[in-house]
Design a protein around this motif. Structure first.
Motif, short mmCIF file in Angstrom:
data_model
loop_
_atom_site.label_atom_id
_atom_site.label_comp_id
_atom_site.label_asym_id
_atom_site.label_seq_id
_atom_site.Cartn_x
_atom_site.Cartn_y
_atom_site.Cartn_z
N GLN A 80 33.26 33.03 45.62
CA GLN A 80 32.58 32.63 44.40
C GLN A 80 31.11 32.32 44.69
O GLN A 80 30.75 31.87 45.77
CB GLN A 80 33.26 31.38 43.80
N ASN A 81 30.24 32.55 43.68
CA ASN A 81 28.80 32.27 43.79
C ASN A 81 28.20 32.90 45.05
O ASN A 81 27.49 32.25 45.82
CB ASN A 81 28.55 30.77 43.77
N LEU A 82 28.50 34.15 45.26
CA LEU A 82 28.03 34.86 46.45
C LEU A 82 26.52 35.09 46.34
O LEU A 82 26.02 35.53 45.31
CB LEU A 82 28.76 36.20 46.57
N HIS A 83 25.81 34.76 47.42
CA HIS A 83 24.36 34.96 47.43
C HIS A 83 24.04 36.44 47.32
O HIS A 83 24.79 37.30 47.81
CB HIS A 83 23.76 34.38 48.72
N LEU A 84 22.92 36.74 46.69
CA LEU A 84 22.55 38.13 46.44
C LEU A 84 22.42 38.92 47.74
O LEU A 84 22.86 40.06 47.82
CB LEU A 84 21.23 38.19 45.66
#
Length: 525
Positions: free
Chosen positions: A137-141
């Protein structure tokens, strides 16, 4: 009398089983007979391998990957279209270094095997990268782009490995080179047709991250190909055969590298293969079409991200849903299949230069359909947006495939024996380098013209610039030879397999897959 009855019986049975000429059944049996012919000439398992890699992995899986990534960048990472264009180019970098994968498969056996470990590695990379995108979840670009690039690497490795088999068979069966490329195109087109048809539905139901979870299935099948692939060990490397390959791939790599004698052999093979490739590239009949390939793809500026954001915009564009976008993109494979059928039945014997001239000209003209859409001229003529975009997608993909297929056939005919996998990968990397340049130049064009997530005032100007640049390669069409697929393009001075020290004379002509039931495989022979 008994012998006469025995002789007449099979003849009558054969006549009864044959479909009547001119019937509808004949149209159904023609492609089946064609596939049977390819399976007979090059073994049915070669056809099966092409179906898995091109049809399921690149066709169906590529469609899911593309649509999922479009919405992942737009809705999850929320990037601008010009940025998305750049990131799309980054994920294509593994396709540019295809010569590296081809060189590895040609000269660097892992535990004595050339192809099997690379299919396993490709499947493993793909499964892991898709699980990361799907579960975290909320993986960095930056990590997301890295994972997408790893997944693209898996597809590229599998592609270059099966391409090595295709190039090898093109040398041993030169008359079937066009047929093999037609088979690849048809498999990829059918797989993409199915993939695009269901991609929008899955994006709507489970989201882009869920689509990445589904992508583990095509990668898993590539992994399975590596397990089933039947190839003998390279005689020069006497390693003890490993029975469970799935748990020992990385051990094999480490074991190969720490063996000093093996490293010496590998270094010599890399050096010899590099010399053979350089010697081949210096011939005008080789480097001239390579230059044309790169420039023709580079000048066909890619501004698709700007068009995609416009398609889905609720104010400036028609505001298409995920399902509608999937249905629209599914028309593209239909155009590709029509192009493959047309090329196979009518154009495959024509000179390369003639086909590419008309394909390049039509490519520039077909781009005017995008201009008509963005300026909403289709509504003035009473043509709905969906119908107009469907026509645009089908025509553009058909024209693009008509340009791509002769380039593929020409590339396979330029490969010297012994390093065919490496050299074919080199030629394909030239094309992919052109596509990368096209993507980045298109992203730069969108940025300069200030085409953003919500501003599309200058999108029409970007389309005009792209269409003009598509016509520029007509000025260098003379770089392409006029020969047809049956012509010989390589001079006698091109290094042979022995000079490349790739042991091609000790390798069977066709790579075969192990049958699940040995008895069936024996009977098919």
């Amino acid at each position: 009398m008994g012998e006469e009855m025995n002789l007449e019986g099979p003849v009558e049975a054969k006549e009864e089983n044959e479909p009547p000429k001119g019937s509808c059944c004949e149209c159904f049996w023609i492609p089946i007979d064609w596939i049977k012919m390819l399976a007979t000439e090059m073994h049915w398992t070669f056809v099966f391998g092409v179906v898995v890699v091109y049809g399921i992995s690149q066709g169906l899986g590529g469609a899911l990957f593309r649509v999922g990534t479009e919405y992942y960048m737009k809705d999850v990472q929320k990037v601008q279209p010009s940025e998305s264009q750049v990131y799309s180019g980054i994920t294509s970098i593994p396709w540019i270094v295809k010569p590296l994968w081809g060189l590895l498969t040609d000269v660097l056996p892992i535990y004595g095997y050339r192809r099997r470990p690379y299919f396993i590695l490709a499947g493993f990379l793909g499964v892991i990268s898709m699980l990361v995108l799907s579960l975290l979840q909320n993986l960095h670009l930056a990590l997301a782009v890295l994972s997408l690039t790893a997944g693209s690497t898996g597809v590229a490795i599998a592609d270059v490995t099966i391409d090595a088999c295709i190039a090898q068979n093109s040398i041993s069966h030169p008359s079937l080179a066009s047929d093999m490329q037609s088979l690849c195109t048809l498999c990829a087109s059918i797989g993409a047709l199915v993939g695009y048809s269901i991609s929008g539905i899955f994006v709507h139901l489970i989201g882009p991250k869920g689509v990445y979870g589904l992508m583990t299935i095509p990668y898993g099948l590539v992994f399975l190909v590596g397990i089933l692939l039947n190839e003998p060990q390279v005689p020069d490397f006497n390693y003890k055969q490993v029975t469970v390959i799935t748990s020992s791939c990385f051990y094999l790599i480490i074991h190969s590298y720490i063996n000093s004698m093996f490293v010496a052999q590998v270094n010599q093979k890399f050096l010899d293969a590099g010399k053979a490739m350089w010697t081949t590239l210096k011939f005008p009949l080789v480097w001239r079409p390579c230059l044309y390939m790169y420039l023709s793809f580079t000048l066909s500026l890619n501004i698709y991200e700007g068009l995609f954001y416009w398609y889905t915009d609720s104010e400036a564009g028609p505001a298409f849903s995920q399902e509608t976008v999937g249905y629209i993109l599914s028309i593209g494979p239909v155009g590709s299949m029509l192009a493959a059928i047309l090329y196979q039945n009518s154009l495959k014997d024509y000179p390369f230069r003639d086909i590419l001239f008309w394909a390049q000209l039509l490519s520039g003209l077909s781009g005017m359909l995008d201009l008509m859409l963005v300026l909403r001229l289709n509504l003035a003529f009473g043509i709905p947006d969906f119908v107009a975009i469907v026509i645009d997608e089908g025509v553009s993909r058909m024209v693009g495939q008509m340009k791509w297929m002769p380039l593929l056939v020409l590339s396979s005919r330029l490969c010297p024996s012994g390093i065919e996998g490496t050299f074919f990968a080199l030629l394909m990397s030239i094309d992919n380098a052109g596509l990368l340049s096209s993507s980045w130049l298109g992203g730069l064009l969108l940025h300069v013209l200030k085409v953003t997530r919500s501003q599309f005032d200058n999108l029409w100007l970007a389309i005009i610039i792209r269409n003009i640049s598509r016509l520029a390669p007509l000025c260098i069409i003379f770089l392409v030879p006029r020969g047809d697929p049956d012509s010989s393009f390589l001079p006698d001075e091109v290094p042979s397999s022995e000079e490349a020290t790739c042991d091609s004379d000790q390798e069977p002509e066709n790579i075969e897959l192990v049958a699940l039931v040995n008895g069936v495989d024996d009977d098919s022979r």
